[in-house]
Design a protein around this motif. Structure first.
Motif, short mmCIF file in Angstrom:
data_model
loop_
_atom_site.label_atom_id
_atom_site.label_comp_id
_atom_site.label_asym_id
_atom_site.label_seq_id
_atom_site.Cartn_x
_atom_site.Cartn_y
_atom_site.Cartn_z
N CYS A 51 0.86 -1.19 0.00
CA CYS A 51 0.00 0.00 0.00
C CYS A 51 0.89 1.24 0.00
CB CYS A 51 -0.91 0.00 1.23
SG CYS A 51 -2.04 1.42 1.30
N ASP A 52 0.64 2.14 -0.96
CA ASP A 52 1.42 3.37 -1.10
C ASP A 52 0.46 4.56 -1.12
OD1 ASP A 52 3.40 5.19 -1.51
OD2 ASP A 52 3.65 4.77 -3.65
N VAL A 53 0.73 5.54 -0.26
CA VAL A 53 -0.15 6.71 -0.13
C VAL A 53 0.67 7.98 -0.34
CG1 VAL A 53 -1.77 7.96 1.34
CG2 VAL A 53 -1.59 5.47 1.52
N LYS A 54 0.12 8.91 -1.13
CA LYS A 54 0.72 10.23 -1.35
C LYS A 54 -0.33 11.29 -1.04
CE LYS A 54 4.41 8.27 -3.11
NZ LYS A 54 5.67 8.18 -2.30
N ASN A 55 0.05 12.25 -0.20
CA ASN A 55 -0.86 13.34 0.18
C ASN A 55 -0.14 14.66 -0.03
OD1 ASN A 55 -3.17 14.62 1.27
ND2 ASN A 55 -2.19 14.68 3.30
N PRO A 56 -0.07 15.14 -1.28
CA PRO A 56 0.72 16.35 -1.58
C PRO A 56 0.31 17.52 -0.68
CG PRO A 56 -0.05 15.32 -3.60
CD PRO A 56 -0.73 14.61 -2.48
N PRO A 57 1.31 18.26 -0.17
CA PRO A 57 2.76 18.15 -0.44
C PRO A 57 3.48 17.09 0.38
CG PRO A 57 2.37 19.97 1.05
CD PRO A 57 1.02 19.43 0.70
N ASP A 58 2.73 16.32 1.17
CA ASP A 58 3.34 15.26 1.98
C ASP A 58 3.43 13.99 1.12
OD1 ASP A 58 4.36 13.81 4.03
OD2 ASP A 58 2.63 13.95 5.35
N VAL A 112 6.64 12.23 0.93
CA VAL A 112 7.81 11.46 1.32
C VAL A 112 7.42 10.45 2.40
CG1 VAL A 112 10.14 11.56 2.27
CG2 VAL A 112 9.31 13.40 0.79
N GLY A 113 7.78 9.22 2.23
CA GLY A 113 7.47 8.19 3.22
C GLY A 113 7.67 6.81 2.65
N LYS A 114 7.54 5.81 3.53
CA LYS A 114 7.72 4.43 3.11
C LYS A 114 6.37 3.76 2.90
CE LYS A 114 12.14 3.65 5.46
NZ LYS A 114 12.88 2.82 6.45
N THR A 115 6.38 2.81 2.00
CA THR A 115 5.18 2.01 1.78
C THR A 115 5.08 0.94 2.88
OG1 THR A 115 6.41 0.49 0.35
CG2 THR A 115 5.31 2.36 -0.71
N SER A 116 3.95 0.27 2.92
CA SER A 116 3.75 -0.81 3.89
C SER A 116 3.25 -2.05 3.17
CB SER A 116 2.75 -0.39 4.96
OG SER A 116 2.65 -1.37 5.97
N GLN A 117 3.71 -3.22 3.63
CA GLN A 117 3.42 -4.47 2.94
C GLN A 117 2.71 -5.45 3.85
OE1 GLN A 117 7.30 -5.78 1.61
NE2 GLN A 117 7.17 -4.59 -0.29
N VAL A 118 1.82 -6.25 3.25
CA VAL A 118 1.13 -7.32 3.95
C VAL A 118 1.22 -8.57 3.08
CG1 VAL A 118 -1.07 -6.52 2.99
CG2 VAL A 118 -1.05 -8.13 4.91
N VAL A 119 1.52 -9.71 3.71
CA VAL A 119 1.66 -10.98 2.99
C VAL A 119 0.37 -11.78 3.16
CG1 VAL A 119 3.00 -13.10 2.76
CG2 VAL A 119 4.15 -10.97 3.40
N LEU A 120 -0.17 -12.23 2.02
CA LEU A 120 -1.40 -13.02 2.03
C LEU A 120 -1.07 -14.48 1.81
CD1 LEU A 120 -4.50 -13.38 1.94
CD2 LEU A 120 -4.37 -12.85 -0.51
N TYR A 121 -1.63 -15.35 2.69
CA TYR A 121 -1.48 -16.80 2.56
C TYR A 121 -2.87 -17.39 2.36
CZ TYR A 121 3.17 -16.09 4.57
OH TYR A 121 4.46 -15.67 4.82
#
Length: 247
Positions: free
Chosen positions: A127-134, A136-145
């Motif tokens: 999941c990647d979120v951009k909220n201009p002008p904010d 800069v940041g890291k994405t977050s990951q979830v593993v599905l089994y």
């Protein structure tokens, strides 16, 4: 010379102001949060939760993107995109007509639902979120089994084991307490019995001493009776002799 020195001082001053401004100004960064892993069964549905935090107000230009990297693959594909207030779902790839948008950017939520799970859905979702002008940041990951049947999680097993051990310890403590209570009660009963027996022995001793006295009295009475009877016989015999002498 003086003009060159003053210009040099001005440049140094401007550089110091620029550095201090860069240091004091907080760096804008957006933070995205998802689960670490999630389990599902074939044919069921799962919710891929995605929340975020931003220093800025929610912008009209906010964008949310979900990527999928299949298991045992290094390539990732975009399966969902939200921009300009509208969700754009992939209706061509493997998730065709299986993704549902349930997020709400105003509540800082970018979650989606995947329906009718398949074994090919095993992999990592980002999941990647951009909220201009904010931006800069890291994405977050979830593993599905995806499984035929959802396995019991290690945490649940560990909690069950710990609960069982604690229950066993509690039972042992209760049993030990009951054993000690019964033992103390029995000791108290024995102590009371011993005290009663000692008191009974003392009473028996006193009674026996009292009972031994009557035979002595009886013997004295018998002796006095024998003495009296003997004296009576002698007196009768004396009277008989005197009568014989008279004759």
């Amino acid at each position: 010379m003086g003009s060159q020195g003053s210009s040099g001082r001005e440049s140094v001053f401007l550089l110091a102001v620029l550095v201090s401004t860069m240091v004091l100004t907080p760096t804008l960064a957006i933070h995205v949060y998802t689960d670490r892993e999630i389990h599902g069964t074939v044919g069921s549905k799962v919710t891929l939760s995605c929340t975020f935090w931003s220093r800025e107000w929610i912008s009209d230009d906010i964008s949310i993107t979900w990527h999928f990297q299949p298991e045992y693959s290094r390539d990732s594909i975009s399966i969902f995109h939200y921009a300009k207030g509208q969700p754009y779902i992939d209706n061509v790839g493997t998730f065709k007509e299986r993704i549902e948008w349930i997020g709400d950017p105003s509540w800082k939520d970018g979650s989606i639902v995947i329906h009718n799970l398949e074994y090919t859905d095993n992999g990592t979702f980002t999941c990647d979120v951009k909220n201009p002008p904010d931006i800069v940041g890291k994405t977050s990951q979830v593993v599905l089994y995806v499984f035929e049947n959802v396995p019991v999680r290690y945490g649940v097993v560990l909690a069950a084991v710990i609960g069982g051990v604690l229950g066993l310890v509690l039972v042992i403590l209760v049993i030990a307490y009951l054993i000690r209570y019964c033992w103390l009660r029995r000791q108290a009963t024995l102590q009371r019995r011993l005290s009663a027996m000692e008191k009974g022995k003392l009473r028996l001793g006193r009674d026996s001493s009292k009972r031994r006295q009557p035979p002595v009295l009886y013997a004295m009475l018998d002796h006095s009776r024998l003495t009296k009877s003997a004296s009576e016989k002698k007196s009768k015999g004396g009277l008989g002799d005197s009568r014989k002498d008279r004759k």
